[in-house]
Design a protein around this motif. Structure first.
Motif, PDB file in Angstrom:
ATOM      1  N   VAL A 217     -41.668 -33.735 -30.054  1.00 44.33           N
ATOM      2  CA  VAL A 217     -42.067 -33.759 -28.258  1.00 44.33           C
ATOM      3  C   VAL A 217     -40.261 -32.514 -28.276  1.00 44.33           C
ATOM      4  CG1 VAL A 217     -40.188 -35.622 -28.737  1.00 44.33           C
ATOM      5  CG2 VAL A 217     -41.485 -35.121 -26.668  1.00 44.33           C
ATOM      6  N   ARG A 218     -39.719 -32.113 -28.757  1.00 45.80           N
ATOM      7  CA  ARG A 218     -38.484 -31.110 -28.232  1.00 45.80           C
ATOM      8  C   ARG A 218     -39.031 -29.832 -28.291  1.00 45.80           C
ATOM      9  NH1 ARG A 218     -34.651 -34.511 -26.764  1.00 45.80           N
ATOM     10  NH2 ARG A 218     -32.805 -32.951 -27.841  1.00 45.80           N
ATOM     11  N   SER A 220     -42.186 -29.732 -27.180  1.00 42.83           N
ATOM     12  CA  SER A 220     -42.641 -29.473 -25.940  1.00 42.83           C
ATOM     13  C   SER A 220     -41.850 -29.458 -24.519  1.00 42.83           C
ATOM     14  CB  SER A 220     -43.485 -30.607 -25.889  1.00 42.83           C
ATOM     15  OG  SER A 220     -44.505 -31.024 -26.797  1.00 42.83           O
ATOM     16  N   GLU A 221     -40.362 -30.192 -25.211  1.00 44.05           N
ATOM     17  CA  GLU A 221     -39.225 -30.377 -23.919  1.00 44.05           C
ATOM     18  C   GLU A 221     -38.568 -28.772 -23.344  1.00 44.05           C
ATOM     19  OE1 GLU A 221     -38.598 -35.533 -24.861  1.00 44.05           O
ATOM     20  OE2 GLU A 221     -36.647 -33.220 -25.236  1.00 44.05           O
ATOM     21  N   SER A 224     -39.030 -26.754 -20.288  1.00 47.29           N
ATOM     22  CA  SER A 224     -38.623 -27.274 -19.373  1.00 47.29           C
ATOM     23  C   SER A 224     -37.280 -26.653 -19.194  1.00 47.29           C
ATOM     24  CB  SER A 224     -38.572 -28.153 -18.809  1.00 47.29           C
ATOM     25  OG  SER A 224     -38.476 -29.074 -19.697  1.00 47.29           O
ATOM     26  N   HIS A 225     -36.771 -26.110 -19.665  1.00 49.51           N
ATOM     27  CA  HIS A 225     -35.386 -26.107 -19.641  1.00 49.51           C
ATOM     28  C   HIS A 225     -35.137 -24.724 -20.178  1.00 49.51           C
ATOM     29  CE1 HIS A 225     -33.673 -30.015 -20.193  1.00 49.51           C
ATOM     30  NE2 HIS A 225     -34.659 -30.736 -21.036  1.00 49.51           N
ATOM     31  N   ALA A 229     -36.811 -24.017 -28.532  1.00 46.26           N
ATOM     32  CA  ALA A 229     -36.494 -24.970 -29.022  1.00 46.26           C
ATOM     33  C   ALA A 229     -35.119 -25.356 -30.645  1.00 46.26           C
ATOM     34  CB  ALA A 229     -37.838 -25.971 -29.897  1.00 46.26           C
ATOM     35  N   TYR A 232     -32.054 -25.867 -28.246  1.00 43.81           N
ATOM     36  CA  TYR A 232     -32.496 -26.541 -27.495  1.00 43.81           C
ATOM     37  C   TYR A 232     -32.136 -28.051 -28.037  1.00 43.81           C
ATOM     38  CZ  TYR A 232     -34.289 -30.828 -24.399  1.00 43.81           C
ATOM     39  OH  TYR A 232     -34.508 -32.249 -24.015  1.00 43.81           O
TER      40      TYR A 232
END
Length: 260
Positions: A217-218, A220-221, A224-225, A229, A232
């Motif tokens: 999931v990270r 995928s997240e 958006s930021h 990854a 992030y």
């Protein structure tokens, strides 16, 4: 400069995620890295935090001869990683290039006219198709990295991609090779995932990277930021997998060209 196209005509296989995070990992390990966003969706540019309004010259301008390689490059938040962004103009490039002289060699010509010695490695994020944009990328690079989602239909697409690489090698770029196949979106809870992975390894052997990229999931997240990854959340399973994959990739690169 070592140049690698990240290509798969099937969408949703983790191609852009792989491009962003491998480019970040290469930069983090001291390789001067250039990422070219050749996908009209521009997701690699967005995933590196580059807003549409901040994209001056783009890969479209580069292909159409409206700017040089040096003029199209912009810095990213990742030290050592530069980007040539994509804009919506690129969506019409397939049609416009049909009437352009040397339409299949626009990118390699831009390389030859630019300062490509500024970088050790160039990654090209190709669109999910085998059209003129992807052909331009394959003619301009030494090798192709194929992200492959662990599902049945991905195997059919892989066969078509390998045939395209063979045609490009025969007609335009005799030195083109497959650097490797990276298995993505791996889910250990799904037995089909293991079956597909086993089938690919049985067919392609050592061409398949040992590292597999899990569903995470990270990963995928992070876009958006506006971050890779690896920045992030560098400790998540996806980031650790991409670092491991980058180490494998580096081991396959010709060392003399990096040193040069």
């Amino acid at each position: 400069m070592i140049s690698i196209a990240i290509a798969n005509q099937k969408g949703g296989v983790g191609k852009t995620t792989s491009a962003i995070n491998l480019a970040t990992a290469l930069a983090a390990t001291g390789h001067r890295t250039l990422l070219i966003d050749l996908d009209p969706q521009g997701n690699a540019s967005t995933g590196l935090g580059i807003n549409q309004r901040d994209r001056g010259h783009s890969s479209y301008d580069l292909l159409m001869g409206d700017c040089t390689l040096d003029e199209a490059v912009m810095a990213t938040l990742v030290p050592g990683l530069d980007l040539i962004p994509a804009t919506q103009d690129l969506s019409g490039a397939e049609i416009e290039l049909i009437e352009v002289e040397q339409r299949t060699h626009r990118l390699i010509n831009a390389f030859s006219n630019g300062s490509d010695h500024r970088w050790d490695v160039c990654l090209i994020d190709c669109p999910p198709s085998l059209g003129l944009l992807t052909v331009n990328a394959m003619i301009a690079v030494q090798s192709v990295l194929v992200p492959l989602q662990c599902e049945f239909f991905a195997l059919e697409g892989l066969s078509q991609l390998l045939q395209t690489v063979e045609r490009i090698r025969a007609r335009f770029n005799p030195g083109l090779s497959i650097l490797g196949v990276a298995l993505t979106m791996y889910d250990r809870r799904n037995r089909l995932t293991d079956q597909v992975a086993d089938d690919v390894r049985a067919c392609l052997g050592d061409l398949v990277f040992k590292t597999v990229i899990p569903r995470n999931v990270r990963l995928s997240e992070a876009p958006s930021h506006g971050m890779p990854a690896l920045i992030y959340d560098m400790r998540c399973a996806g980031s650790e997998a991409y670092m491991a994959l980058a180490r494998e990739l580096i081991d396959r690169l010709p060392k003399q060209e990096i040193a040069a």
